[in-house]
Design a protein around this motif. Structure first.
Motif, PDB file in Angstrom:
ATOM      1  N   SER A 130       7.482   8.971  -0.436  1.00  0.00           N
ATOM      2  CA  SER A 130       6.192   9.548  -0.819  1.00  0.00           C
ATOM      3  C   SER A 130       5.799   9.193  -2.261  1.00  0.00           C
ATOM      4  O   SER A 130       4.644   9.276  -2.632  1.00  0.00           O
ATOM      5  CB  SER A 130       6.231  11.067  -0.658  1.00  0.00           C
ATOM      6  OG  SER A 130       7.266  11.608  -1.473  1.00  0.00           O
ATOM      7  N   GLN A 131       6.781   8.792  -3.042  1.00  0.00           N
ATOM      8  CA  GLN A 131       6.528   8.428  -4.438  1.00  0.00           C
ATOM      9  C   GLN A 131       6.018   6.986  -4.532  1.00  0.00           C
ATOM     10  O   GLN A 131       6.316   6.157  -3.669  1.00  0.00           O
ATOM     11  CB  GLN A 131       7.826   8.580  -5.226  1.00  0.00           C
ATOM     12  CG  GLN A 131       7.679   8.516  -6.723  1.00  0.00           C
ATOM     13  CD  GLN A 131       9.009   8.811  -7.410  1.00  0.00           C
ATOM     14  OE1 GLN A 131       9.933   9.339  -6.796  1.00  0.00           O
ATOM     15  NE2 GLN A 131       9.081   8.466  -8.675  1.00  0.00           N
ATOM     16  N   ILE A 132       5.282   6.682  -5.573  1.00  0.00           N
ATOM     17  CA  ILE A 132       4.755   5.325  -5.766  1.00  0.00           C
ATOM     18  C   ILE A 132       5.771   4.480  -6.521  1.00  0.00           C
ATOM     19  O   ILE A 132       6.348   4.923  -7.513  1.00  0.00           O
ATOM     20  CB  ILE A 132       3.418   5.370  -6.531  1.00  0.00           C
ATOM     21  CG1 ILE A 132       2.355   6.054  -5.672  1.00  0.00           C
ATOM     22  CG2 ILE A 132       2.979   3.977  -6.940  1.00  0.00           C
ATOM     23  CD1 ILE A 132       1.028   6.267  -6.375  1.00  0.00           C
ATOM     24  N   SER A 133       5.992   3.272  -6.037  1.00  0.00           N
ATOM     25  CA  SER A 133       6.870   2.309  -6.697  1.00  0.00           C
ATOM     26  C   SER A 133       6.015   1.147  -7.197  1.00  0.00           C
ATOM     27  O   SER A 133       5.395   0.444  -6.401  1.00  0.00           O
ATOM     28  CB  SER A 133       7.922   1.793  -5.716  1.00  0.00           C
ATOM     29  OG  SER A 133       8.518   0.617  -6.215  1.00  0.00           O
ATOM     30  N   CYS A 134       6.003   0.954  -8.496  1.00  0.00           N
ATOM     31  CA  CYS A 134       5.202  -0.139  -9.074  1.00  0.00           C
ATOM     32  C   CYS A 134       5.702  -1.488  -8.571  1.00  0.00           C
ATOM     33  O   CYS A 134       4.906  -2.377  -8.254  1.00  0.00           O
ATOM     34  CB  CYS A 134       5.259  -0.091 -10.592  1.00  0.00           C
ATOM     35  SG  CYS A 134       4.440   1.354 -11.278  1.00  0.00           S
ATOM     36  N   PHE A 135       7.028  -1.639  -8.483  1.00  0.00           N
ATOM     37  CA  PHE A 135       7.584  -2.913  -8.033  1.00  0.00           C
ATOM     38  C   PHE A 135       7.199  -3.185  -6.587  1.00  0.00           C
ATOM     39  O   PHE A 135       6.778  -4.286  -6.244  1.00  0.00           O
ATOM     40  CB  PHE A 135       9.103  -2.942  -8.207  1.00  0.00           C
ATOM     41  CG  PHE A 135       9.724  -4.241  -7.767  1.00  0.00           C
ATOM     42  CD1 PHE A 135       9.413  -5.429  -8.417  1.00  0.00           C
ATOM     43  CD2 PHE A 135      10.600  -4.288  -6.697  1.00  0.00           C
ATOM     44  CE1 PHE A 135       9.976  -6.640  -8.012  1.00  0.00           C
ATOM     45  CE2 PHE A 135      11.163  -5.483  -6.292  1.00  0.00           C
ATOM     46  CZ  PHE A 135      10.842  -6.661  -6.950  1.00  0.00           C
ATOM     47  N   TYR A 136       7.331  -2.178  -5.735  1.00  0.00           N
ATOM     48  CA  TYR A 136       6.946  -2.364  -4.340  1.00  0.00           C
ATOM     49  C   TYR A 136       5.466  -2.721  -4.235  1.00  0.00           C
ATOM     50  O   TYR A 136       5.090  -3.576  -3.435  1.00  0.00           O
ATOM     51  CB  TYR A 136       7.253  -1.132  -3.494  1.00  0.00           C
ATOM     52  CG  TYR A 136       6.685  -1.256  -2.104  1.00  0.00           C
ATOM     53  CD1 TYR A 136       7.261  -2.129  -1.182  1.00  0.00           C
ATOM     54  CD2 TYR A 136       5.543  -0.562  -1.736  1.00  0.00           C
ATOM     55  CE1 TYR A 136       6.711  -2.293   0.077  1.00  0.00           C
ATOM     56  CE2 TYR A 136       4.989  -0.717  -0.475  1.00  0.00           C
ATOM     57  CZ  TYR A 136       5.582  -1.583   0.426  1.00  0.00           C
ATOM     58  OH  TYR A 136       5.032  -1.751   1.664  1.00  0.00           O
ATOM     59  N   ASP A 137       4.637  -2.060  -5.027  1.00  0.00           N
ATOM     60  CA  ASP A 137       3.201  -2.355  -4.992  1.00  0.00           C
ATOM     61  C   ASP A 137       2.920  -3.816  -5.331  1.00  0.00           C
ATOM     62  O   ASP A 137       2.077  -4.452  -4.697  1.00  0.00           O
ATOM     63  CB  ASP A 137       2.435  -1.434  -5.950  1.00  0.00           C
ATOM     64  CG  ASP A 137       2.353  -0.003  -5.437  1.00  0.00           C
ATOM     65  OD1 ASP A 137       2.654   0.221  -4.240  1.00  0.00           O
ATOM     66  OD2 ASP A 137       1.983   0.883  -6.231  1.00  0.00           O
ATOM     67  N   VAL A 138       3.637  -4.337  -6.314  1.00  0.00           N
ATOM     68  CA  VAL A 138       3.463  -5.746  -6.694  1.00  0.00           C
ATOM     69  C   VAL A 138       3.916  -6.656  -5.552  1.00  0.00           C
ATOM     70  O   VAL A 138       3.213  -7.598  -5.174  1.00  0.00           O
ATOM     71  CB  VAL A 138       4.236  -6.065  -7.992  1.00  0.00           C
ATOM     72  CG1 VAL A 138       4.282  -7.566  -8.249  1.00  0.00           C
ATOM     73  CG2 VAL A 138       3.617  -5.341  -9.178  1.00  0.00           C
ATOM     74  N   VAL A 139       5.093  -6.371  -4.988  1.00  0.00           N
ATOM     75  CA  VAL A 139       5.618  -7.192  -3.882  1.00  0.00           C
ATOM     76  C   VAL A 139       4.672  -7.115  -2.691  1.00  0.00           C
ATOM     77  O   VAL A 139       4.342  -8.140  -2.092  1.00  0.00           O
ATOM     78  CB  VAL A 139       7.043  -6.734  -3.489  1.00  0.00           C
ATOM     79  CG1 VAL A 139       7.504  -7.418  -2.211  1.00  0.00           C
ATOM     80  CG2 VAL A 139       8.029  -7.021  -4.624  1.00  0.00           C
ATOM     81  N   HIS A 140       4.219  -5.937  -2.360  1.00  0.00           N
ATOM     82  CA  HIS A 140       3.303  -5.752  -1.227  1.00  0.00           C
ATOM     83  C   HIS A 140       2.007  -6.540  -1.443  1.00  0.00           C
ATOM     84  O   HIS A 140       1.511  -7.209  -0.526  1.00  0.00           O
ATOM     85  CB  HIS A 140       3.018  -4.271  -1.002  1.00  0.00           C
ATOM     86  CG  HIS A 140       2.204  -3.994   0.204  1.00  0.00           C
ATOM     87  ND1 HIS A 140       0.838  -3.808   0.153  1.00  0.00           N
ATOM     88  CD2 HIS A 140       2.555  -3.906   1.521  1.00  0.00           C
ATOM     89  CE1 HIS A 140       0.383  -3.599   1.373  1.00  0.00           C
ATOM     90  NE2 HIS A 140       1.400  -3.669   2.226  1.00  0.00           N
ATOM     91  N   HIS A 141       1.482  -6.462  -2.649  1.00  0.00           N
ATOM     92  CA  HIS A 141       0.246  -7.194  -2.972  1.00  0.00           C
ATOM     93  C   HIS A 141       0.455  -8.706  -2.785  1.00  0.00           C
ATOM     94  O   HIS A 141      -0.411  -9.397  -2.221  1.00  0.00           O
ATOM     95  CB  HIS A 141      -0.184  -6.879  -4.409  1.00  0.00           C
ATOM     96  CG  HIS A 141      -1.399  -7.635  -4.840  1.00  0.00           C
ATOM     97  ND1 HIS A 141      -2.677  -7.335  -4.403  1.00  0.00           N
ATOM     98  CD2 HIS A 141      -1.522  -8.714  -5.653  1.00  0.00           C
ATOM     99  CE1 HIS A 141      -3.532  -8.181  -4.925  1.00  0.00           C
ATOM    100  NE2 HIS A 141      -2.867  -9.025  -5.704  1.00  0.00           N
ATOM    101  N   ILE A 142       1.587  -9.214  -3.230  1.00  0.00           N
ATOM    102  CA  ILE A 142       1.895 -10.647  -3.076  1.00  0.00           C
ATOM    103  C   ILE A 142       1.999 -11.008  -1.593  1.00  0.00           C
ATOM    104  O   ILE A 142       1.452 -12.023  -1.143  1.00  0.00           O
ATOM    105  CB  ILE A 142       3.187 -11.026  -3.823  1.00  0.00           C
ATOM    106  CG1 ILE A 142       2.966 -10.928  -5.335  1.00  0.00           C
ATOM    107  CG2 ILE A 142       3.669 -12.424  -3.426  1.00  0.00           C
ATOM    108  CD1 ILE A 142       4.231 -11.012  -6.165  1.00  0.00           C
ATOM    109  N   LEU A 143       2.679 -10.179  -0.820  1.00  0.00           N
ATOM    110  CA  LEU A 143       2.833 -10.455   0.609  1.00  0.00           C
ATOM    111  C   LEU A 143       1.504 -10.427   1.337  1.00  0.00           C
ATOM    112  O   LEU A 143       1.225 -11.296   2.181  1.00  0.00           O
ATOM    113  CB  LEU A 143       3.801  -9.452   1.245  1.00  0.00           C
ATOM    114  CG  LEU A 143       5.269  -9.580   0.826  1.00  0.00           C
ATOM    115  CD1 LEU A 143       6.085  -8.421   1.369  1.00  0.00           C
ATOM    116  CD2 LEU A 143       5.848 -10.921   1.255  1.00  0.00           C
ATOM    117  N   VAL A 144       0.667  -9.475   1.015  1.00  0.00           N
ATOM    118  CA  VAL A 144      -0.637  -9.372   1.655  1.00  0.00           C
ATOM    119  C   VAL A 144      -1.503 -10.577   1.278  1.00  0.00           C
ATOM    120  O   VAL A 144      -2.192 -11.145   2.121  1.00  0.00           O
ATOM    121  CB  VAL A 144      -1.337  -8.039   1.298  1.00  0.00           C
ATOM    122  CG1 VAL A 144      -2.795  -8.045   1.736  1.00  0.00           C
ATOM    123  CG2 VAL A 144      -0.593  -6.878   1.927  1.00  0.00           C
ATOM    124  N   ALA A 145      -1.431 -10.980   0.022  1.00  0.00           N
ATOM    125  CA  ALA A 145      -2.224 -12.146  -0.431  1.00  0.00           C
ATOM    126  C   ALA A 145      -1.749 -13.401   0.282  1.00  0.00           C
ATOM    127  O   ALA A 145      -2.508 -14.280   0.601  1.00  0.00           O
ATOM    128  CB  ALA A 145      -2.101 -12.292  -1.942  1.00  0.00           C
TER     129      ALA A 145
END
Length: 145
Positions: A130-145
């Motif tokens: 439930s918590q936000i992970s900055c690293f995961y957000d970056v990885v997720h953004h790269i994968l989606v792109a």
């Protein structure tokens, strides 16, 4: 691979070999990290050997730097972490790297891959989903792109 004396010392301490991976292949860095994990014990034996101590006189600074990394548990933990969260990505790319039609699998594999990456990152960061992970957000953004 390009240093005969080091390669000679290495081949004496382990039956596994180093790989020469072409940069043009996908995930060449991941392939190399996987191999480094497999030969970890041999690398450690190599840098603590008497032969390494006598060889390092050629370039003491580089030899000490290599030895420091090879014997550093924190560095190996980082290698393990990189492999853990990139494994699902690598497996998906491998599954899609075929001449057979596989687009119908991609959507299902995508969701599974994203979830596995998230699990590995959150496990390492020791935080709830439930918590936000900055690293995961970056990885997720790269994968989606």
């Amino acid at each position: 691979m390009n240093h005969n004396m080091r390669l000679s010392i290495f081949t004496k301490v382990t039956p596994l070999r180093l790989l020469s991976v072409a940069n043009t292949r996908f995930a060449s860095i991941i392939v190399m990290l996987k191999r480094l994990k497999l030969i970890k014990r041999g690398l450690q034996d190599m840098v603590i050997s008497e032969e390494w101590s006598s060889y390092r006189l050629d370039d003491t600074e580089k030899a000490n730097s290599v030895k420091e990394y090879i014997l550093n548990d924190d560095w190996w933990d980082k290698v393990t972490y990189i492999l853990s969260f990139t494994r699902p990505i690598y497996e998906m790319i491998r599954a899609c790297d075929t001449d057979k039609p596989c687009l119908h699998f991609v959507y299902e594999m995508w969701d599974s891959m994203i979830e596995k990456v998230k699990i590995e990152i959150y496990k390492k960061e020791k935080c709830p989903a439930s918590q936000i992970s900055c690293f995961y957000d970056v990885v997720h953004h790269i994968l989606v792109a």
